[in-house]
Scaffold this motif. Structure first.
Motif, PDB file in Angstrom:
ATOM      1  N   ALA A 180      37.723  28.240  66.593  1.00 39.51           N
ATOM      2  CA  ALA A 180      38.482  27.572  65.534  1.00 39.51           C
ATOM      3  C   ALA A 180      39.549  28.501  64.969  1.00 39.51           C
ATOM      4  CB  ALA A 180      37.541  27.099  64.426  1.00 39.51           C
ATOM      5  N   GLY A 181      39.221  29.786  64.815  1.00 39.11           N
ATOM      6  CA  GLY A 181      40.213  30.745  64.347  1.00 39.11           C
ATOM      7  C   GLY A 181      41.408  30.811  65.273  1.00 39.11           C
ATOM      8  N   TYR A 182      41.140  30.755  66.561  1.00 41.07           N
ATOM      9  CA  TYR A 182      42.237  30.765  67.535  1.00 41.07           C
ATOM     10  C   TYR A 182      43.117  29.527  67.382  1.00 41.07           C
ATOM     11  CZ  TYR A 182      44.678  30.873  72.013  1.00 41.07           C
ATOM     12  OH  TYR A 182      45.650  30.884  72.990  1.00 41.07           O
ATOM     13  N   LEU A 183      42.486  28.365  67.219  1.00 38.07           N
ATOM     14  CA  LEU A 183      43.250  27.120  67.094  1.00 38.07           C
ATOM     15  C   LEU A 183      44.069  27.068  65.809  1.00 38.07           C
ATOM     16  CD1 LEU A 183      40.500  24.627  68.329  1.00 38.07           C
ATOM     17  CD2 LEU A 183      42.623  25.200  69.544  1.00 38.07           C
ATOM     18  N   ILE A 184      43.498  27.567  64.712  1.00 39.88           N
ATOM     19  CA  ILE A 184      44.186  27.527  63.414  1.00 39.88           C
ATOM     20  C   ILE A 184      45.227  28.629  63.305  1.00 39.88           C
ATOM     21  CG2 ILE A 184      43.841  27.681  60.909  1.00 39.88           C
ATOM     22  CD1 ILE A 184      41.008  26.574  61.364  1.00 39.88           C
ATOM     23  N   GLY A 185      45.035  29.707  64.048  1.00 40.06           N
ATOM     24  CA  GLY A 185      45.939  30.844  63.961  1.00 40.06           C
ATOM     25  C   GLY A 185      45.511  31.835  62.897  1.00 40.06           C
ATOM     26  N   ILE A 186      44.200  32.126  62.834  1.00 43.28           N
ATOM     27  CA  ILE A 186      43.622  32.990  61.802  1.00 43.28           C
ATOM     28  C   ILE A 186      42.764  34.060  62.477  1.00 43.28           C
ATOM     29  CG2 ILE A 186      41.829  33.031  59.998  1.00 43.28           C
ATOM     30  CD1 ILE A 186      42.854  30.380  59.018  1.00 43.28           C
ATOM     31  N   ASP A 187      42.821  35.278  61.949  1.00 47.94           N
ATOM     32  CA  ASP A 187      41.917  36.347  62.379  1.00 47.94           C
ATOM     33  C   ASP A 187      40.530  36.037  61.830  1.00 47.94           C
ATOM     34  OD1 ASP A 187      40.415  38.628  62.734  1.00 47.94           O
ATOM     35  OD2 ASP A 187      41.791  39.970  61.670  1.00 47.94           O
ATOM     36  N   PRO A 188      39.552  35.722  62.679  1.00 49.30           N
ATOM     37  CA  PRO A 188      38.235  35.317  62.170  1.00 49.30           C
ATOM     38  C   PRO A 188      37.315  36.478  61.806  1.00 49.30           C
ATOM     39  CG  PRO A 188      38.254  35.146  64.559  1.00 49.30           C
ATOM     40  CD  PRO A 188      39.640  35.593  64.146  1.00 49.30           C
ATOM     41  N   PHE A 189      37.819  37.704  61.845  1.00 43.47           N
ATOM     42  CA  PHE A 189      36.944  38.856  61.636  1.00 43.47           C
ATOM     43  C   PHE A 189      37.250  39.678  60.383  1.00 43.47           C
ATOM     44  CE2 PHE A 189      37.282  38.160  66.293  1.00 43.47           C
ATOM     45  CZ  PHE A 189      36.020  37.599  66.459  1.00 43.47           C
ATOM     46  N   ASN A 190      38.393  39.480  59.776  1.00 46.77           N
ATOM     47  CA  ASN A 190      38.668  40.231  58.546  1.00 46.77           C
ATOM     48  C   ASN A 190      38.302  39.390  57.331  1.00 46.77           C
ATOM     49  OD1 ASN A 190      40.761  38.371  58.428  1.00 46.77           O
ATOM     50  ND2 ASN A 190      42.341  39.875  57.993  1.00 46.77           N
ATOM     51  N   GLN A 191      38.332  39.989  56.152  1.00 46.79           N
ATOM     52  CA  GLN A 191      38.029  39.304  54.894  1.00 46.79           C
ATOM     53  C   GLN A 191      38.878  39.961  53.804  1.00 46.79           C
ATOM     54  OE1 GLN A 191      35.250  40.280  56.910  1.00 46.79           O
ATOM     55  NE2 GLN A 191      35.492  42.417  56.319  1.00 46.79           N
ATOM     56  N   PRO A 192      40.185  39.710  53.828  1.00 45.95           N
ATOM     57  CA  PRO A 192      41.117  40.476  52.997  1.00 45.95           C
ATOM     58  C   PRO A 192      40.939  40.314  51.501  1.00 45.95           C
ATOM     59  CG  PRO A 192      42.222  38.597  54.018  1.00 45.95           C
ATOM     60  CD  PRO A 192      40.878  38.709  54.657  1.00 45.95           C
ATOM     61  N   ASN A 193      40.291  39.246  51.056  1.00 44.63           N
ATOM     62  CA  ASN A 193      40.196  38.994  49.616  1.00 44.63           C
ATOM     63  C   ASN A 193      38.815  39.212  49.027  1.00 44.63           C
ATOM     64  OD1 ASN A 193      42.164  36.596  50.894  1.00 44.63           O
ATOM     65  ND2 ASN A 193      43.059  37.800  49.230  1.00 44.63           N
ATOM     66  N   VAL A 194      37.844  39.645  49.845  1.00 44.14           N
ATOM     67  CA  VAL A 194      36.474  39.799  49.361  1.00 44.14           C
ATOM     68  C   VAL A 194      36.363  40.909  48.316  1.00 44.14           C
ATOM     69  CG1 VAL A 194      34.195  40.623  50.070  1.00 44.14           C
ATOM     70  CG2 VAL A 194      35.269  38.756  51.307  1.00 44.14           C
ATOM     71  N   THR A 195      37.133  41.970  48.485  1.00 41.98           N
ATOM     72  CA  THR A 195      36.977  43.129  47.589  1.00 41.98           C
ATOM     73  C   THR A 195      37.585  42.906  46.211  1.00 41.98           C
ATOM     74  OG1 THR A 195      39.020  44.135  48.407  1.00 41.98           O
ATOM     75  CG2 THR A 195      36.960  44.724  49.534  1.00 41.98           C
ATOM     76  N   GLU A 196      38.407  41.876  46.050  1.00 44.46           N
ATOM     77  CA  GLU A 196      39.125  41.700  44.782  1.00 44.46           C
ATOM     78  C   GLU A 196      38.174  41.535  43.602  1.00 44.46           C
ATOM     79  OE1 GLU A 196      42.529  38.801  42.788  1.00 44.46           O
ATOM     80  OE2 GLU A 196      42.059  38.654  44.934  1.00 44.46           O
ATOM     81  N   SER A 197      37.223  40.629  43.717  1.00 43.26           N
ATOM     82  CA  SER A 197      36.269  40.431  42.619  1.00 43.26           C
ATOM     83  C   SER A 197      35.403  41.663  42.412  1.00 43.26           C
ATOM     84  CB  SER A 197      35.392  39.204  42.894  1.00 43.26           C
ATOM     85  OG  SER A 197      36.141  38.011  42.784  1.00 43.26           O
ATOM     86  N   LYS A 198      35.067  42.369  43.503  1.00 45.83           N
ATOM     87  CA  LYS A 198      34.287  43.596  43.384  1.00 45.83           C
ATOM     88  C   LYS A 198      35.038  44.636  42.558  1.00 45.83           C
ATOM     89  CE  LYS A 198      32.073  43.118  47.926  1.00 45.83           C
ATOM     90  NZ  LYS A 198      31.909  43.760  49.260  1.00 45.83           N
ATOM     91  N   GLU A 199      36.331  44.776  42.836  1.00 50.40           N
ATOM     92  CA  GLU A 199      37.133  45.758  42.099  1.00 50.40           C
ATOM     93  C   GLU A 199      37.238  45.367  40.629  1.00 50.40           C
ATOM     94  OE1 GLU A 199      40.654  45.606  44.417  1.00 50.40           O
ATOM     95  OE2 GLU A 199      39.850  46.895  46.017  1.00 50.40           O
ATOM     96  N   ASN A 200      37.395  44.074  40.371  1.00 54.37           N
ATOM     97  CA  ASN A 200      37.418  43.609  38.977  1.00 54.37           C
ATOM     98  C   ASN A 200      36.095  43.922  38.285  1.00 54.37           C
ATOM     99  OD1 ASN A 200      39.972  42.598  39.404  1.00 54.37           O
ATOM    100  ND2 ASN A 200      39.347  40.457  39.520  1.00 54.37           N
ATOM    101  N   THR A 201      34.985  43.690  39.002  1.00 55.12           N
ATOM    102  CA  THR A 201      33.660  43.957  38.441  1.00 55.12           C
ATOM    103  C   THR A 201      33.511  45.425  38.076  1.00 55.12           C
ATOM    104  OG1 THR A 201      32.621  42.137  39.643  1.00 55.12           O
ATOM    105  CG2 THR A 201      31.184  43.930  38.941  1.00 55.12           C
ATOM    106  N   ASN A 202      33.900  46.307  38.974  1.00 55.37           N
ATOM    107  CA  ASN A 202      33.776  47.749  38.714  1.00 55.37           C
ATOM    108  C   ASN A 202      34.600  48.166  37.496  1.00 55.37           C
ATOM    109  OD1 ASN A 202      32.079  48.110  40.902  1.00 55.37           O
ATOM    110  ND2 ASN A 202      33.743  48.587  42.321  1.00 55.37           N
ATOM    111  N   ARG A 203      35.775  47.588  37.360  1.00 53.39           N
ATOM    112  CA  ARG A 203      36.622  47.922  36.207  1.00 53.39           C
ATOM    113  C   ARG A 203      35.973  47.439  34.912  1.00 53.39           C
ATOM    114  NH1 ARG A 203      40.632  45.519  37.831  1.00 53.39           N
ATOM    115  NH2 ARG A 203      40.551  43.626  36.568  1.00 53.39           N
TER     116      ARG A 203
END
Length: 533
Positions: free
Chosen positions: A345-368
């Protein structure tokens, strides 16, 4: 219903026309390139990540080496009177074991939470004396998992368990801080396949260690996956190829157990699909349904899938609505089929199915927030046992009505995000179906913070049409996290606030209901939503 493709012990039957997509996958030689672990398949930007994330294609070969040592450790625990397994893990470290446990009725306690009430319930002296704790984290530094480990360590010492380090089984990647700790204190250690990302790790040590220790026949799961792996490059029936095309066909996929033997696979598939495909402003939104008759299953904007263990799909004589796709087969085959399908499905949609570029955002907010303190917030209104934030309404019903109004637009979806106790506060999950009955938009449910490791990626990186309802609640009994200057309640509050900041920065509608009394507040929410037309 439509065409069935069956091979390797698993069948996919669908009435969705995906012939063009399947033909494209075949013409581009995608199955063979996946089988060969071709990291260039998803484009140059994805190549570096894919090069170290394709081990799942045949990880079951390596996993065979786990069977014997796990059987020995289970026998050793039994001799010591240890017959209960608690799992401290998040996301890919907990969701596959949960499916296996529920399907095989193993009774593993899954601790993927920071709610103090849910954790305190696992620390009673009687249960502790017969418990071993599996601590699972790829990085070895996941804050929720580390906090739970510290709590169990203190609890074991508190009830006088001798050599408590031997009650811990660590599952992690080679070279992590958790591997170092295991070696230093003499805990049991199982290293996972480093070339498999967390959400693809069902058939690695992350999925197999806790379940084998609880009594699962993991050799059978591995055999099921191995049999299905023979179909990857099939020129005949190729179920995973069809399933991948179905996942990519529409903006949303709804998933329900069909009642024929596989329990809870949707929660695992939700993370796999949402975190793999929800990025770059696009992707497929997975919605887990309570059952085949649940509200919001079908619609022009979604594919409705049922999952089960039998070869026939819905039970004979079922009066339920016919799904768009039926996926039936044994659990080991299901895991590999959905992993393959998501990569396709990632190939058909044109998406890298292995990265998660936005997962760390909430974590960084939490740490702050943990460092600086919670932001000062005042409710717009108080209605009984519920404080209302982010709404113009003065009542719970009015605020929920605003949510439905905001979702009354093309491509919108509603996400309910509950930072509560998913055991004691389980009744509040009924809010998903109630909202789904009253809107044409998809409605998804997430328990915090576990959804941060799954749909959290989609909410931040996928299509920016979400309408959010956050639920928080007062804590009865808090719990100190040894070695930290915050408690579980403090961590939970910081995670909820950090997530709010991430969503609000995208200018998405977000209403928060804070329950000053959880039981009464939940009753209020459910009563209020039922008042809406």
């Amino acid at each position: 219903m439509g065409k069935m493709e069956a091979a390797g012990g698993l069948a996919v039957t669908t009435g969705v026309d995906v012939n063009a997509a399947v033909d494209r996958l075949k013409a581009d030689d995608v199955p063979a390139r996946v089988a060969a672990k071709d990291a260039t398949l998803w484009g140059p930007e994805a190549e570096a990540e894919a090069a170290i994330r394709l081990g799942w294609v045949d990880t079951f070969v390596q996993s065979k080496e786990l069977v014997e040592p796990l059987a020995k450790l289970r026998a050793d625990f039994a001799e010591q009177g240890i017959d209960h397994i608690a799992l401290a893990g998040m996301g890919g470290s907990s969701l596959a074991p949960e499916v296996i446990s529920r399907t095989l009725d193993l009774g593993i306690s899954i601790l993927d939470t920071t709610d103090p009430g849910q954790i305190v319930a696992e620390l009673g002296e009687a249960s502790l004396r017969r418990t071993a704790v599996v601590v699972s984290s790829k990085s070895g530094s996941t804050v929720e998992t580390d906090s739970q480990r510290r709590a169990f360590e203190a609890a074991f010492k508190g009830v006088g368990v001798e050599d408590s380090a031997k009650r811990f089984v660590f599952v992690t990647d080679p070279g992590s801080a958790l591997e170092k700790l295991a070696n230093e204190q003499g805990s049991h250690l199982f290293l996972a396949d480093a070339n498999v990302g967390g959400r693809y790790s069902a058939l690695t040590a992350f999925g197999l260690v806790p379940t084998a220790l609880a009594g699962a026949d993991v050799a059978e799961l591995i055999e099921q996956a191995e049999e299905f792996a023979t179909t990857i490059q099939s020129e005949g029936d190729n179920p995973a190829l069809v399933l991948g095309a179905v996942i990519a066909a529409k903006p949303t996929i709804t998933i329900a157990d069909d009642g024929t033997g596989v329990v809870g696979l949707g929660d695992w598939a939700e993370q796999l699909i949402a975190e793999s495909l929800g990025k770059d402003g696009k992707g497929t939104l997975p919605v887990v349904l309570e059952g085949p008759a649940a509200a919001g299953a079908g619609g022009a904007d979604r594919v409705y899938a049922t999952v089960g263990g039998s070869s026939t799909g819905l039970p004979t004589g079922s009066a339920l609505a016919m799904p768009d796709v039926v996926v039936n087969g044994p659990l080991g085959a299901q895991f590999l089929a959905w992993e393959l399908a998501t990569a396709y499905a990632g190939y058909l949609i044109g998406i890298d199915p292995f990265n998660q570029p936005n997962v760390t955002e909430s974590k960084e907010n939490t740490n702050r927030i943990l460092a600086d303190g919670l932001p000062e917030e005042r409710p717009h209104a108080v209605d009984g046992a519920v404080e209302i934030y982010g709404s113009h309404a003065d009542t719970v019903a009015g605020a929920l009505g605003e949510v439905l109004t905001n979702a009354d637009r093309e491509d919108a979806y509603i996400a309910v995000l509950a930072y509560l106790d998913r055991i004691d506060d389980a009744a509040v999950a009924g809010l998903r179906a109630e909202l789904a009955e009253r809107t044409g938009a998809p409605v998804t449910w997430g328990w915090g913070p576990r959804f941060l490791h799954s749909t959290g990626q989609f909410h931040k990186g996928g299509r920016q049409t979400g309408v959010f309802v956050q639920l928080t609640g007062e804590v009865g009994e808090d719990l100190v996290i040894p070695g930290r200057d915050y408690t579980f309640a403090g961590l939970q509050a910081a995670q909820a606030a950090g997530d709010r900041q991430a969503l609000e920065s995208r200018e998405r509608p977000l209403v928060r209901f804070h329950l000053t009394d959880r039981k009464h507040g939940i009753n209020q929410l459910l009563h209020a939503v039922r008042e809406l037309s």
